[in-house]
Write a protein that holds these residues in place. Structure first.
Motif, short mmCIF file in Angstrom:
data_model
loop_
_atom_site.label_atom_id
_atom_site.label_comp_id
_atom_site.label_asym_id
_atom_site.label_seq_id
_atom_site.Cartn_x
_atom_site.Cartn_y
_atom_site.Cartn_z
N ARG A 136 0.70 -1.29 -0.07
CA ARG A 136 0.09 0.05 -0.11
C ARG A 136 0.89 1.27 0.26
O ARG A 136 0.19 2.35 -0.10
CB ARG A 136 -0.94 -0.01 1.26
N ASN A 137 2.09 1.22 0.31
CA ASN A 137 3.02 2.49 0.41
C ASN A 137 2.55 3.45 1.40
O ASN A 137 2.40 4.44 1.08
CB ASN A 137 3.20 3.25 -0.91
N SER A 138 2.14 2.89 2.73
CA SER A 138 1.51 3.55 3.70
C SER A 138 1.79 3.16 4.99
O SER A 138 2.22 1.87 4.96
CB SER A 138 -0.04 3.74 3.73
N LEU A 139 1.99 3.95 5.91
CA LEU A 139 2.32 3.54 7.34
C LEU A 139 1.27 3.12 8.15
O LEU A 139 1.40 2.35 9.27
CB LEU A 139 3.02 4.92 8.25
N THR A 140 0.00 3.04 7.58
CA THR A 140 -1.23 2.48 8.15
C THR A 140 -1.44 1.13 7.61
O THR A 140 -1.26 0.94 6.62
CB THR A 140 -2.30 3.56 8.03
N PRO A 141 -2.02 0.39 8.50
CA PRO A 141 -2.36 -1.16 8.07
C PRO A 141 -3.51 -1.15 6.92
O PRO A 141 -4.08 -0.23 6.58
CB PRO A 141 -3.07 -1.51 9.17
N SER A 142 -3.50 -2.20 6.23
CA SER A 142 -4.58 -2.50 5.38
C SER A 142 -5.73 -3.18 5.93
O SER A 142 -5.56 -3.57 6.96
CB SER A 142 -4.06 -3.17 3.99
N TYR A 143 -6.59 -3.41 5.17
CA TYR A 143 -8.13 -4.20 5.48
C TYR A 143 -8.32 -5.06 4.44
O TYR A 143 -8.42 -4.63 3.18
CB TYR A 143 -9.11 -3.06 5.89
N VAL A 144 -8.58 -6.47 4.69
CA VAL A 144 -9.12 -7.19 3.71
C VAL A 144 -10.48 -7.01 3.36
O VAL A 144 -10.72 -6.77 2.14
CB VAL A 144 -8.69 -8.79 4.05
N CYS A 145 -11.43 -7.20 4.27
CA CYS A 145 -12.75 -7.16 3.80
C CYS A 145 -13.56 -6.07 4.81
O CYS A 145 -13.05 -5.88 6.07
CB CYS A 145 -13.47 -8.37 3.87
N ALA A 146 -14.73 -5.39 4.21
CA ALA A 146 -15.52 -4.76 4.84
C ALA A 146 -16.84 -4.96 4.58
O ALA A 146 -17.47 -4.16 3.77
CB ALA A 146 -15.08 -3.14 4.27
N PRO A 147 -17.47 -5.90 5.36
CA PRO A 147 -18.94 -6.22 5.19
C PRO A 147 -19.83 -4.94 5.75
O PRO A 147 -19.51 -4.38 6.68
CB PRO A 147 -18.83 -7.43 6.12
N ALA A 148 -21.11 -4.99 5.15
CA ALA A 148 -22.22 -4.16 5.56
C ALA A 148 -23.20 -4.51 5.45
O ALA A 148 -24.32 -3.85 5.24
CB ALA A 148 -22.00 -2.74 4.69
N HIS A 149 -23.51 -5.94 6.00
CA HIS A 149 -24.75 -6.61 6.26
C HIS A 149 -25.76 -6.19 7.20
O HIS A 149 -25.56 -5.69 8.09
CB HIS A 149 -24.62 -8.04 6.32
N ALA A 150 -27.08 -5.94 6.68
CA ALA A 150 -28.21 -5.47 7.39
C ALA A 150 -28.49 -6.49 8.65
O ALA A 150 -28.04 -7.57 8.51
CB ALA A 150 -29.26 -5.58 6.52
N LYS A 151 -29.00 -6.09 9.61
CA LYS A 151 -29.26 -6.84 10.91
C LYS A 151 -29.98 -7.95 10.56
O LYS A 151 -29.79 -9.27 11.27
CB LYS A 151 -29.86 -5.82 11.88
N GLU A 152 -31.30 -7.87 9.73
CA GLU A 152 -32.06 -9.06 9.38
C GLU A 152 -31.10 -10.17 8.42
O GLU A 152 -31.89 -11.07 8.16
CB GLU A 152 -33.08 -8.49 8.62
N THR A 153 -29.93 -9.80 7.97
CA THR A 153 -29.35 -10.75 7.07
C THR A 153 -28.69 -11.68 7.80
O THR A 153 -27.58 -11.49 8.52
CB THR A 153 -28.39 -10.13 5.93
N PRO A 154 -28.93 -13.16 7.96
CA PRO A 154 -28.35 -13.97 8.74
C PRO A 154 -26.86 -14.28 8.56
O PRO A 154 -26.25 -14.67 9.47
CB PRO A 154 -29.41 -15.01 8.76
N PHE A 155 -26.34 -14.40 7.35
CA PHE A 155 -25.15 -14.61 6.98
C PHE A 155 -24.49 -13.76 6.02
O PHE A 155 -25.42 -12.95 5.32
CB PHE A 155 -25.10 -15.80 6.31
N GLY A 156 -23.16 -13.45 6.14
CA GLY A 156 -22.49 -12.27 5.49
C GLY A 156 -21.67 -13.01 4.58
O GLY A 156 -21.89 -13.80 3.48
N TYR A 157 -20.12 -12.91 4.82
CA TYR A 157 -19.25 -13.52 4.30
C TYR A 157 -18.70 -14.47 4.88
O TYR A 157 -18.55 -14.82 6.13
CB TYR A 157 -18.09 -12.46 4.04
N LEU A 158 -18.28 -15.77 4.14
CA LEU A 158 -17.83 -16.89 4.63
C LEU A 158 -16.31 -17.16 3.68
O LEU A 158 -16.50 -17.37 2.59
CB LEU A 158 -18.61 -18.24 4.79
N PHE A 159 -15.15 -16.98 4.31
CA PHE A 159 -14.08 -17.57 3.92
C PHE A 159 -13.69 -18.62 4.35
O PHE A 159 -13.27 -18.77 5.62
CB PHE A 159 -13.05 -16.21 4.27
N TYR A 160 -13.64 -19.63 3.37
CA TYR A 160 -13.72 -21.15 3.91
C TYR A 160 -12.73 -21.76 3.23
O TYR A 160 -12.42 -21.89 2.00
CB TYR A 160 -15.14 -21.96 3.67
#
Length: 303
Positions: A190-214
């Motif tokens: 990233r050429n930055s002093l701050t860390p990176s982030y792999v994923c950013a999920p934004a699922h609604a409360k009523e959504t029972p499942f979001g991302y699964l990395f298996y």
């Protein structure tokens, strides 16, 4: 019907002639264009694995023909709005890298339901893969700016198998229920002093499942968090994955000065890492719970 084309032809123009059940076979080479798929039940595949490259270079602050900034959600190289679409053995890239120069630059944007991506490589830096739909607040914000057919907010189920996904900041993000199975997730420099982030999920409360990395493999050379919640109730699970040494010990970030640690749904199980150092608001699963989670997730995905 199988329709074969070469890089001298336009995928977008050929798309209009496809019908349900058709396959578009891409010969080796680079297809330099921005593409939207609205057809249902079609497949796009490469004649030889990873030899057909779909490429474009739009980025968030680029001024478009309408004299407005592109905005993250118009940067895509490939947009999928149709249902039951399958991509196989392709490279899909956004050339607007590095992120410290270009910012957000989506390679693949998927809104259609029952989407499958197999053996593909997705390349960009910030925001490589958007798994739609958008969060509800953004749907309201972009009315009148973004085409209404892209603001329906319809839930989407997506599968990514044996794919390689490269990026740096939030490079897998969105609201879809999405399975990533036996994928390689690569955090690039990233050429930055701050860390990176792999994923950013934004699922609604009523959504029972979001991302699964298996059974995925996370690799990289610079510090990265596995996830941070883009909205309240963002959901992601990491089960039986290999995590490289670049993954920070705390694992997760709450997203700056928010209280999303109170609502985020992050789950993890691995038999090879010490998870006692994770943030206290991430749930660490045992073997039985992890197995049940995978079974229930896949059952929900197939419904």
């Amino acid at each position: 019907m199988i329709l074969k084309i070469n890089p001298k032809q336009s995928i977008s123009q050929i798309m209009h002639s496809l019908s349900s059940g058709d396959t578009l076979l891409l010969e080796d080479g680079i297809y330099k264009e921005k593409i939207e798929i609205w057809k249902n039940d079609i497949t796009i595949t490469a004649e030889h694995p990873l030899k057909a490259i779909i490429s474009n270079k739009d980025y968030a602050h680029k001024i478009m023909e309408d004299n407005n900034e592109c905005n993250t959600f118009r940067t895509y190289t490939l947009y999928v709005g149709g249902n039951n679409v399958k991509l196989k053995d392709l490279i899909i890239q956004n050339e607007a890298t590095p992120s410290y120069i270009y910012g957000q630059a989506v390679a693949l944007h998927v809104e259609g339901d029952h989407f499958t991506c197999e053996g593909c490589q997705l390349q960009s830096a910030q925001d490589t893969l958007f798994t739609g739909p958008m969060p509800n607040d953004l749907i309201e914000r972009y009315r009148g700016f973004y085409p209404p057919e892209k603001l329906k907010g319809i839930p989407s189920k997506q599968i990514y198998r044996h794919c390689t996904i490269l990026g740096d900041v939030d490079f897998i993000f969105g609201c879809a229920t999405a399975l990533f199975e036996e994928c390689e997730i690569c955090s690039i420099s990233r050429n930055s002093l701050t860390p990176s982030y792999v994923c950013a999920p934004a699922h609604a409360k009523e959504t029972p499942f979001g991302y699964l990395f298996y059974k995925c493999k996370f690799i990289g050379t610079e510090p990265a968090y596995l996830a941070r919640p883009w909205r309240d109730y963002g959901c992601a699970a990491f089960i039986d994955c290999f995590l490289g040494n670049h993954i920070l010990l705390e694992g997760y970030h709450k997203w700056n000065n928010t209280n999303r640690d109170k609502t985020a749904r992050f789950f993890e199980y691995t038999s090879t890492s010490d998870l006692t150092v994770r943030v206290p608001w991430a749930k660490l699963l045992n073997r039985i719970d992890a197995t049940n989670y995978v079974v229930e997730f896949k059952k929900y995905l197939s419904d």
